[in-house]
Motif scaffolding. Structure first.
Motif, mmCIF file in Angstrom:
data_model
loop_
_atom_site.group_PDB
_atom_site.id
_atom_site.type_symbol
_atom_site.label_atom_id
_atom_site.label_comp_id
_atom_site.label_asym_id
_atom_site.label_seq_id
_atom_site.Cartn_x
_atom_site.Cartn_y
_atom_site.Cartn_z
ATOM 1 N N CYS A 41 7.176 15.878 2.633
ATOM 2 C CA CYS A 41 5.776 16.293 2.496
ATOM 3 C C CYS A 41 5.344 17.163 3.670
ATOM 4 O O CYS A 41 4.513 18.036 3.536
ATOM 5 C CB CYS A 41 4.848 15.094 2.316
ATOM 6 N N ARG A 85 -7.397 5.233 7.967
ATOM 7 C CA ARG A 85 -6.211 4.456 7.588
ATOM 8 C C ARG A 85 -6.614 3.041 7.197
ATOM 9 O O ARG A 85 -6.049 2.452 6.275
ATOM 10 C CB ARG A 85 -5.214 4.427 8.763
ATOM 11 N N GLY A 137 2.167 13.415 1.469
ATOM 12 C CA GLY A 137 2.637 12.175 0.837
ATOM 13 C C GLY A 137 1.672 11.749 -0.251
ATOM 14 O O GLY A 137 0.494 12.134 -0.260
ATOM 15 N N TYR A 139 3.746 16.357 6.464
ATOM 16 C CA TYR A 139 2.514 16.027 7.177
ATOM 17 C C TYR A 139 2.767 15.511 8.589
ATOM 18 O O TYR A 139 2.038 15.848 9.516
ATOM 19 C CB TYR A 139 1.725 14.994 6.370
ATOM 20 N N CYS A 140 3.804 14.694 8.772
ATOM 21 C CA CYS A 140 4.048 14.100 10.091
ATOM 22 C C CYS A 140 4.840 15.017 10.995
ATOM 23 O O CYS A 140 5.042 14.709 12.168
ATOM 24 C CB CYS A 140 4.803 12.774 9.951
ATOM 25 N N PHE A 177 -4.301 13.981 11.558
ATOM 26 C CA PHE A 177 -4.875 12.643 11.635
ATOM 27 C C PHE A 177 -4.042 11.725 10.736
ATOM 28 O O PHE A 177 -3.837 12.036 9.569
ATOM 29 C CB PHE A 177 -6.321 12.687 11.128
ATOM 30 N N GLY A 178 -3.568 10.606 11.316
ATOM 31 C CA GLY A 178 -2.783 9.694 10.488
ATOM 32 C C GLY A 178 -3.255 8.256 10.556
ATOM 33 O O GLY A 178 -3.240 7.542 9.562
ATOM 34 N N CYS A 179 -3.662 7.810 11.770
ATOM 35 C CA CYS A 179 -4.020 6.388 11.879
ATOM 36 C C CYS A 179 -5.228 6.149 12.774
ATOM 37 O O CYS A 179 -5.914 5.157 12.610
ATOM 38 C CB CYS A 179 -2.826 5.575 12.382
ATOM 39 N N ALA A 185 0.850 -1.192 0.000
ATOM 40 C CA ALA A 185 0.000 0.000 0.000
ATOM 41 C C ALA A 185 0.882 1.237 0.000
ATOM 42 O O ALA A 185 2.029 1.187 0.437
ATOM 43 C CB ALA A 185 -0.907 0.000 1.228
ATOM 44 N N HIS A 186 0.341 2.343 -0.491
ATOM 45 C CA HIS A 186 1.124 3.585 -0.526
ATOM 46 C C HIS A 186 1.246 4.197 0.866
ATOM 47 O O HIS A 186 2.276 4.767 1.197
ATOM 48 C CB HIS A 186 0.441 4.615 -1.427
ATOM 49 N N VAL A 187 0.168 4.092 1.627
ATOM 50 C CA VAL A 187 0.031 4.720 2.950
ATOM 51 C C VAL A 187 0.737 6.075 3.093
ATOM 52 O O VAL A 187 1.596 6.244 3.944
ATOM 53 C CB VAL A 187 0.421 3.776 4.113
ATOM 54 N N MET A 229 1.109 9.588 4.698
ATOM 55 C CA MET A 229 0.702 9.888 6.084
ATOM 56 C C MET A 229 -0.637 10.635 6.134
ATOM 57 O O MET A 229 -1.371 10.500 7.095
ATOM 58 C CB MET A 229 1.793 10.702 6.804
ATOM 59 N N GLU A 230 -0.926 11.427 5.119
ATOM 60 C CA GLU A 230 -2.246 12.084 5.071
ATOM 61 C C GLU A 230 -3.234 11.101 4.452
ATOM 62 O O GLU A 230 -3.120 10.766 3.266
ATOM 63 C CB GLU A 230 -2.184 13.355 4.199
ATOM 64 N N PRO A 231 -4.202 10.647 5.247
ATOM 65 C CA PRO A 231 -5.187 9.726 4.663
ATOM 66 C C PRO A 231 -5.917 10.379 3.481
ATOM 67 O O PRO A 231 -6.005 11.603 3.391
ATOM 68 C CB PRO A 231 -6.142 9.450 5.829
ATOM 69 N N ARG A 243 6.587 8.506 6.490
ATOM 70 C CA ARG A 243 6.598 7.682 5.284
ATOM 71 C C ARG A 243 7.586 8.224 4.252
ATOM 72 O O ARG A 243 8.066 7.481 3.406
ATOM 73 C CB ARG A 243 5.177 7.619 4.709
ATOM 74 N N CYS A 244 7.861 9.537 4.313
ATOM 75 C CA CYS A 244 8.848 10.100 3.378
ATOM 76 C C CYS A 244 10.266 9.675 3.742
ATOM 77 O O CYS A 244 11.174 9.817 2.931
ATOM 78 C CB CYS A 244 8.788 11.626 3.369
#
Lengths: 716, 154
Positions: free
Chosen positions: B98, A431, A400, B100-101, B38-40, A346-348, A350-352, B134-135
């Motif tokens: 990016c 997510r 992302g 975001y995190c 919001f991430g997870c 999956a790309h996942v 960080m921004e859903p 993720r980056c």
């Protein structure tokens, strides 16, 4: 959301025809409809458009419109740097602003395939140079002198003999009335002062203080939030749903059927719309939905592997062939046949995933993060039945993307729900939605055969790829396209070589994932080259050098990385090293992994990557993109992998779809090669060779050959 | 529904909301501070990290009811004019991709540096392993935390 400062309308209509470029209709730019990212554009004073990219404003100064959406790949800085170079302005002093989404003005703005610099380098130089020459013409007209007697420096035009000066701001209005030159003269690259440097990126401060606006951060007055329940079995059909409990949740306004298309497959869902996201999410949990998943529930990773193995017996399509592989293989003294497997990923980002669409009777607006602003515009126009000119795309920074945000599917859901309710709607994926709905990087089986002569020289190689094809996911055509052969190196001097593909069609949606098929094929191919080197009893780096002796760029890379990593030094006890190479987006890359055995486990000590992407616009951007490729490549090698059970994805969130974390991140060193080849890609090429460099190092240390990803580093 | 009082970045808010709502959504959608991400939704990625009475917490799993009457600091409140040593170091070392995190990364790092002004690589790894990127900016985050410690310690 933040919106742009309003700049008073100036009615300068010009047509700029640039050689090799699209027609640029230069006119009023509707600032109020801009994407929200503005740096230091503080003025509301009149300004002048020099062309579609350059705006000069008497109090804000010089603004460059960047037409390439920013997802972390650095184009927000690098594209304006190229314009600024030829425009003769200090990049530190210009404002950078996202351009509108407009194919007529900016061509295709989709950021995919590491193509922003390679596809725009020449054009951006011409844009900057044309604007500069126009400003020089304006000055020479003002002074009644020859243009050739004037030059530009630091946003000022100077008359050579008298030293008279006029700033670009003073000249802007005159310049905006002139026709830009057709053939602007470009600088000699040896005179570059911006290209080749790494100025501080202008988007960075806002990414440390919460000001940077991502898609999920946008909101529109009266907006409803939507959370969508979908079949976990991708193509499950909606049978019925009971929304009585969902509707009882305070804040829930509607429960509606919706759908999106992913590469030709219609995927259904039930959306809960509410006045807060939290209420929508609670309402969704209270839904009772029945799906008809048919026989799709019989699919599992095991069944897919068996299917692929069976399919590998097929001849498949030949993508590339030289010599006669079968003939030499049959009679070769040394033969090797092995298979390599890679999983769905999956790309996942960080921004859903998310999208806001407000579909009105005759117009439509989108707010969100997208790699593909023009594609979104076309899609929304089609879906709403209106002209593209009536669709406005407000694209933001992306949290992302990695390929996922090139698809319009989430915006389709938002548009559908906005049309049904008449309200602006933000669809927010969880997510879990992201991990269980896809689309994914395809899984693959690679079957490689190789033949050596009696002296250990490779004389034949066959590489067969068995997998799904992004470009052929529906319909009856059973042939794979050559896209699935990406990342297989045909530059090796092996006289008999054949590259083949066998198409599999499954209900599981796949799409572009950072470096695409290179990410799977290069693992197989560069592992196999290593296996051939071992069989030939040759050093794997020397083996590659000997097979690429006519290839100047690979040779330079391999020699550079050998020197940097001390490849030929006698190995220390309990250490191993491995090398792999790739060409992706016309960029050449070599990676070396250094590992050590510690307390019975393997530890990744350092990854070194040498990258040759021709002329480098911004070396630090190439470095950090490559650092990111290393982390993503290692993650895909031994951390993450999706598995399918009962037709659905098992991994639901980061608790079991594991990402590399800071404590697992090795030292990374990036060598950016310097040469004068045309600029090529920077965002993806570093990824493909990371996994094979690592598994080759593991073989070097342990004698164990890893042919299936992901593997468990602790079990090596 | 309940009436909840929060102090966010030294400003007082009275919110009428479900006390089961995670603090994250109250900060973002009710108060309107969008820097917290919001991430997870299950405390796995750290993008939503804020300070609750000085401690780094994952706001996506912190119920609003638990935050009632407490002091919260978000990325927007960590400094005036982007002047926190971590923010300076993040800019100097060009950490974000990016981006975001990074709010969450900085909020976690801020607690680390407050408790431990001279962290080792291992201290950094332990404090920061709850924050995903993720980056892949990890090597720069590590360097930037060391640099921020230098700036902080003069």
């Amino acid at each position: 959301m933040k919106t742009g400062q309003k700049i008073k309308r100036r009615d300068f209509i010009r047509i700029v025809a640039l050689p090799g470029a699209a027609l640029f209709i230069v006119g009023y730019l509707d600032i109020k409809n801009k994407a929200p990212q503005i740096v230091n554009l503080s003025a509301s004073a009149p300004g002048a458009r020099i062309n579609a990219y350059v705006f000069i404003d008497s109090s804000a100064g010089i603004t460059i419109y960047n037409h390439r959406p920013e997802m972390g790949q650095g184009t927000f800085e690098s594209i304006p740097m190229i314009i600024a170079e030829e425009l003769e302005v200090d990049i530190a002093k210009v404002n950078i602003m996202a351009s509108p989404a407009d194919r007529k003005l900016y061509g295709d703005q989709m950021v995919v395939g590491s193509s922003s610099i390679s596809g725009n380098f020449e054009l951006m130089r011409r844009i900057g140079a044309a604007a500069k020459e126009t400003l020089i013409t304006a000055a020479s007209n003002r002074w009644h002198v020859l243009q050739g007697d004037c030059y530009a420096n630091d946003a000022t035009v100077i008359h050579r003999s008298t030293g008279k000066k006029l700033t670009y701001i003073e000249l802007a209005e005159d310049a905006s009335r002139l026709s830009p030159p057709q053939n602007p003269k470009l600088k000699d690259p040896k005179d570059f002062t911006i290209i080749g440097t790494s100025p501080p990126r202008k988007d960075i401060p806002s990414k440390t203080n919460g000001e940077a606006v991502f898609g999920l951060d946008c909101s529109v007055k009266g907006m409803l939030y939507a959370s969508v329940e979908r079949s976990p079995v991708f193509l499950g059909r909606l049978v019925s749903y009971d929304d009585s409990k969902a509707k009882a949740v305070k804040g829930v306004k509607y429960v509606l059927k919706t759908q999106r298309n992913v590469w030709g497959h219609r995927r259904e869902g039930v959306a809960v719309l509410a006045d807060t996201y939290w209420a929508a999410a609670q309402g969704r949990k209270a839904l009772e939905v029945k799906w008809d998943n048919g026989d799709l529930e019989s699919w599992s990773t095991k069944k897919i592997k068996e299917d692929y193995k069976k399919a590998s017996a097929q001849d498949g399509v030949i993508f590339e062939e030289k010599g006669n592989f079968s003939k030499v293989y049959d009679s070769a003294p040394v033969k090797i046949e092995v298979s390599y497997e890679t999983p769905y990923q999956a790309h996942v980002p960080m921004e859903p995933m998310n999208a806001i669409v407000y579909a009105k009777k005759d117009s439509c607006e989108y707010w969100g993060s997208t790699q593909n602003p023009n594609g979104f515009r076309s899609q929304l126009a089609r879906q709403c039945g209106i002209a593209e000119d009536n669709v406005t795309i407000h694209y933001t920074y992306m949290g992302g993307a990695f390929g996922r945000r090139s698809l319009t599917d989430v915006a389709e859901e938002a548009a559908d729900l906005s049309m049904k309710t008449g309200m602006p709607v933000q669809v927010v994926w969880t997510r879990e939605d992201d991990l269980t709905q896809g689309p994914f990087r395809a899984c693959s089986l690679n079957v490689c055969k190789g033949a050596l002569d009696s002296e250990g020289n490779p004389i034949g190689l066959e590489h067969k790829v068995i997998c799904q094809d992004i470009r052929n996911q529906t319909g009856d055509d059973d042939r794979a396209t050559d896209g699935i052969a990406g990342g297989i190196n045909t530059d090796y001097l092996i006289p008999n070589m054949v590259i083949k593909g066998v198409l599999r069609k499954l209900y599981i949606p796949i799409s572009y994932w950072r470096s695409v098929y290179h990410s799977t094929n290069c693992f197989a191919h560069e592992s196999f080259i290593d296996e051939l080197a071992v069989a030939a009893k040759k050093d794997p780096l020397d083996f590659r050098l000997s097979l690429l002796k006519n290839h100047e760029r690979y040779t330079a890379l391999l020699k550079a990385i050998a020197e940097k990593t001390g490849w030929y030094r006698p190995p220390q006890k309990d250490t191993g090293k491995g090398v792999a190479i790739v060409e992706r987006s016309e960029t050449f890359v070599a990676a070396v992994a250094e590992i050590a055995a510690k307390d019975g486990n393997v530890s990744v000590m350092k990854i070194t990557v040498a990258i040759d992407c021709g002329i480098v616009v911004n070396p630090d951007i190439i470095k950090f993109q490559t650092e990111g490729c290393v982390v993503m490549g290692l993650t895909a090698a031994y951390k993450s992998g999706l598995t399918i059970e009962k037709g659905r994805v098992v991994e639901q969130n980061f608790n079991n779809y594991a990402m590399m974390r800071i404590n697992e991140c090795p030292e990374i060193e990036v060598i950016v090669m310097k040469n004068s080849y045309d600029p090529s890609g920077g965002g993806e090429p570093g990824l493909p060779p990371v996994a094979p460099a690592l598994t080759n190092a593991i073989f070097n240390l342990t004698g164990k050959r890893i042919r299936e990803l992901p593997f468990n580093l602790d079990m090596v | 529904m309940a009436s909840i009082s929060l102090t966010v970045n030294k400003k007082k808010y009275q919110i009428d909301a479900d006390p089961e709502m995670p603090l994250l959504w109250a900060i973002r959608d009710l108060i309107g501070l969008k820097g917290t991400k919001f991430g997870c939704g299950m405390a796995q990625c750290g993008a939503c990290t804020v300070h609750l009475d000085g401690e780094a917490v994952r706001s996506c799993v912190t119920l609003l009811g638990r935050a009632d009457g407490q002091e919260i600091v978000t990325i927007e409140g960590i400094s005036d004019n982007t002047s926190h040593p971590l923010q300076k170091a993040w800019i100097e070392l060009q950490v974000p991709q990016c981006g975001y995190c990074q709010s969450g990364q900085i909020m976690s790092a801020a607690v680390l540096l407050r408790e431990n002004p001279h962290p080792t690589d291992q201290d950094i790894d332990e404090a920061m392993m709850g924050n995903l990127c993720r980056c892949g900016t990890y090597t720069r985050i590590r360097k930037a935390i060391h640099r921020a410690a230098e700036i902080m310690n003069g």
